[in-house]
Design a protein around this motif. Structure first.
Motif, short mmCIF file in Angstrom:
data_model
loop_
_atom_site.label_atom_id
_atom_site.label_comp_id
_atom_site.label_asym_id
_atom_site.label_seq_id
_atom_site.Cartn_x
_atom_site.Cartn_y
_atom_site.Cartn_z
N GLU A 173 -44.75 -22.56 23.42
CA GLU A 173 -45.85 -22.89 22.50
C GLU A 173 -46.03 -24.39 22.37
O GLU A 173 -45.21 -25.18 22.86
CB GLU A 173 -45.57 -22.27 21.14
CG GLU A 173 -44.36 -22.86 20.45
CD GLU A 173 -43.86 -22.02 19.29
OE1 GLU A 173 -43.46 -22.62 18.27
OE2 GLU A 173 -43.84 -20.78 19.39
N ARG A 211 -48.58 -20.25 24.80
CA ARG A 211 -49.07 -19.98 23.44
C ARG A 211 -49.58 -21.26 22.81
O ARG A 211 -48.95 -22.32 22.92
CB ARG A 211 -47.94 -19.39 22.60
CG ARG A 211 -48.25 -19.36 21.10
CD ARG A 211 -47.15 -18.67 20.34
NE ARG A 211 -46.95 -19.24 19.01
CZ ARG A 211 -46.08 -18.78 18.12
NH1 ARG A 211 -45.32 -17.74 18.42
NH2 ARG A 211 -45.96 -19.35 16.94
N THR A 212 -50.71 -21.15 22.12
CA THR A 212 -51.19 -22.27 21.32
C THR A 212 -51.30 -21.85 19.86
O THR A 212 -51.79 -20.76 19.55
CB THR A 212 -52.54 -22.81 21.80
OG1 THR A 212 -52.95 -23.88 20.94
CG2 THR A 212 -53.62 -21.74 21.83
N ALA A 229 -58.35 -24.16 20.18
CA ALA A 229 -57.43 -23.16 20.76
C ALA A 229 -57.98 -22.65 22.09
O ALA A 229 -57.23 -22.48 23.06
CB ALA A 229 -57.23 -22.02 19.78
N ARG A 274 -57.50 -25.41 24.73
CA ARG A 274 -56.12 -25.49 25.19
C ARG A 274 -55.77 -24.30 26.10
O ARG A 274 -55.10 -24.47 27.11
CB ARG A 274 -55.16 -25.55 24.00
CG ARG A 274 -55.25 -26.86 23.24
CD ARG A 274 -54.17 -27.02 22.19
NE ARG A 274 -54.27 -28.35 21.57
CZ ARG A 274 -53.24 -29.06 21.17
NH1 ARG A 274 -52.00 -28.60 21.31
NH2 ARG A 274 -53.42 -30.24 20.63
N GLY A 275 -56.23 -23.13 25.71
CA GLY A 275 -55.96 -21.96 26.54
C GLY A 275 -56.50 -22.12 27.94
O GLY A 275 -55.83 -21.77 28.93
N GLU A 276 -57.69 -22.67 28.06
CA GLU A 276 -58.30 -22.86 29.38
C GLU A 276 -57.47 -23.80 30.25
O GLU A 276 -57.23 -23.54 31.43
CB GLU A 276 -59.71 -23.42 29.22
CG GLU A 276 -60.45 -23.62 30.53
CD GLU A 276 -61.87 -24.12 30.34
OE1 GLU A 276 -62.57 -24.27 31.35
OE2 GLU A 276 -62.27 -24.37 29.18
N LEU A 298 -51.88 -15.62 28.37
CA LEU A 298 -52.36 -16.51 27.31
C LEU A 298 -52.16 -15.86 25.95
O LEU A 298 -52.53 -14.71 25.74
CB LEU A 298 -53.84 -16.85 27.53
CG LEU A 298 -54.45 -17.81 26.51
CD1 LEU A 298 -53.72 -19.15 26.51
CD2 LEU A 298 -55.94 -18.01 26.81
N ILE A 304 -53.08 -16.86 22.19
CA ILE A 304 -53.70 -17.68 21.15
C ILE A 304 -53.27 -17.09 19.81
O ILE A 304 -53.69 -15.99 19.43
CB ILE A 304 -55.23 -17.72 21.30
CG1 ILE A 304 -55.60 -18.44 22.60
CG2 ILE A 304 -55.87 -18.41 20.09
CD1 ILE A 304 -57.09 -18.57 22.86
N ILE A 361 -62.19 -14.67 21.85
CA ILE A 361 -61.12 -15.05 22.78
C ILE A 361 -61.23 -14.23 24.06
O ILE A 361 -61.15 -14.77 25.16
CB ILE A 361 -59.74 -14.87 22.11
CG1 ILE A 361 -59.56 -15.88 20.97
CG2 ILE A 361 -58.61 -15.02 23.14
CD1 ILE A 361 -58.38 -15.57 20.07
N THR A 373 -58.10 -12.58 31.97
CA THR A 373 -56.76 -13.07 31.65
C THR A 373 -55.95 -12.02 30.88
O THR A 373 -56.50 -11.31 30.04
CB THR A 373 -56.85 -14.36 30.80
OG1 THR A 373 -57.57 -15.35 31.54
CG2 THR A 373 -55.47 -14.89 30.44
N LEU A 385 -54.05 -11.17 27.95
CA LEU A 385 -54.03 -11.76 26.61
C LEU A 385 -53.04 -11.05 25.71
O LEU A 385 -52.79 -9.86 25.85
CB LEU A 385 -55.42 -11.69 25.97
CG LEU A 385 -56.54 -12.48 26.64
CD1 LEU A 385 -57.87 -12.21 25.94
CD2 LEU A 385 -56.24 -13.97 26.64
#
Length: 276
Positions: free
Chosen positions: A107, A150-151, A162, A165-167, A177, A179, A191, A198, A200
C-alpha cells in the motif's frame, strides 16, 4: 495457483486469517484462497491495534505457519507499506515468496500506517508509491507470485487521485488493484468502469467505510476478489470474551450456551490421528 484461480474470471470470497489455526479452519471450510490480514496479526499476536506495530519478521514467520496449515490453498499476505523504502520492499517480496505466499499486498500509506478503515490516514507522494510497486514487480522471482497494489488515497485526496494512482500502479506491472475504502456503491461502480479489465479487490469490513455487499452483488459489479479480512477475528474475539467471562463467574450454564467444538471435534480438526 492463485493466478489460475483468477484467470477464469469468477469472483471469490477470501477470508482473513491471522494464525495457523484460523488458516486451517478456512481451508477445511473450502475457501479457494486465504488472506493473511495485518490487522488480524496485530490483534492475535500482539493484542494491539493495526497501527503499524507488527514487524516484517513477525509477518514472514506467520506466513510460514499459515501456508503450512492451509495446505494447497493460496495465501495472499498483507505487506502493509513495505516496512521501509524501495530496498525494504524488494527484500519483503523475496521473503514473502520464499515463505510460500502467492501474492503480496503493498500500500501507499506513510509509516507508521493505519488500518484502511480508520481515520487520520496519510499517504506517500505518488512517485514514492510507484517506486515501491515497481520494485515489488521487479524483485519477484516468479510471475506466478502476484503483486496486489493498494492505494489509501481515496480517504486523503479523493476518488480521482485514487483512480490516478491505480492507473500508474497497473502501468508499472501490478497484477491486482485494491482501491481502499470507496464510500459508496457509486464509487465502486466508477472504479470498475475505469478499470474494466483489471482484477479488482472489494474490501468488506464490518462497520467500515465501504458498504458491505453480498458476494453475488460484488460479482455483478465486476469485483473478482472479495476480502472479508476481520470477520473471523471479530467473531472469535466475541466468543473469547463470552467464554472467559463465564469462566470467571463460574457460570456453567453460560458456558454450555456458547457454541463450540467438542473436544473430539477439535482433535479431528487438528488431525490428532495423524500423529498417533
Amino acid at each position: 495457483m492463485l493466478k489460475d484461480i483468477l484467470r477464469n474470471g469468477d469472483s471469490i470470497v477470501v477470508p482473513g486469517s491471522y494464525d495457523a489455526l484460523s488458516a486451517l479452519v478456512a481451508a477445511e471450510a473450502g475457501f479457494k484462497a486465504i488472506y493473511l490480514s495485518g490487522f488480524g496479526v496485530a490483534g492475535s499476536l500482539l493484542g494491539k491495534p493495526d497501527i503499524g506495530l507488527v514487524t516484517a519478521e513477525q509477518m514472514v514467520n506467520t506466513i510460514r505457519y499459515v501456508v503450512e496449515a492451509s495446505g494447497n490453498i493460496p495465501v495472499i499476505a498483507d505487506g502493509d507499506n513495505g516496512y521501509g523504502g524501495v530496498s525494504s520492499v524488494a527484500n519483503l517480496v523475496n521473503a514473502y515468496e520464499e515463505a510460500g505466499a502467492q501474492c503480496i499486498q503493498i500500500e501507499d500509506q506513510v509509516s507508521p500506517k493505519r488500518c484502511g478503515h480508520m481515520d487520520n490516514k496519510e499517504v506517500v507522494e505518488l512517485d514514492d508509491a510507484v517506486s515501491k510497486i515497481a520494485a515489488s514487480v521487479q524483485s519477484r522471482k516468479s510471475k506466478d507470485f502476484l503483486i496486489m497494489a493498494r492505494t489509501d488515497s481515496r480517504a486523503t485526496h479523493g476518488l480521482n487521485e485514487a483512480l490516478r494512482r491505480g492507473e500508474v500502479f497497473l502501468k508499472v506491472g501490478a497484477d491486482i488493484l485494491f482501491i481502499e475504502a470507496p464510500a459508496s456503491i457509486e464509487e465502486m461502480e466508477t472504479i470498475k468502469k475505469e478499470f474494466p479489465e483489471t482484477v479488482l479487490v472489494a474490501n468488506m469490513v464490518e462497520e467500515g467505510k465501504t458498504p458491505v455487499l453480498k458476494v453475488s452483488e460484488l460479482s455483478e459489479m465486476g469485483y473478482q476478489i472479495v476480502l472479508r479480512p476481520i470477520s473471523g477475528l471479530l467473531a472469535v474475539a466475541k466468543t473469547l470474551k463470552k467464554s472467559y467471562s463465564a469462566l470467571l463467574n463460574d457460570d456453567e450454564d453460560a458456558m454450555r450456551a456458547i457454541s463450540r467444538l467438542t473436544f473430539q471435534e477439535y482433535n479431528e480438526l487438528v488431525k490428532l490421528a495423524d500423529y498417533s
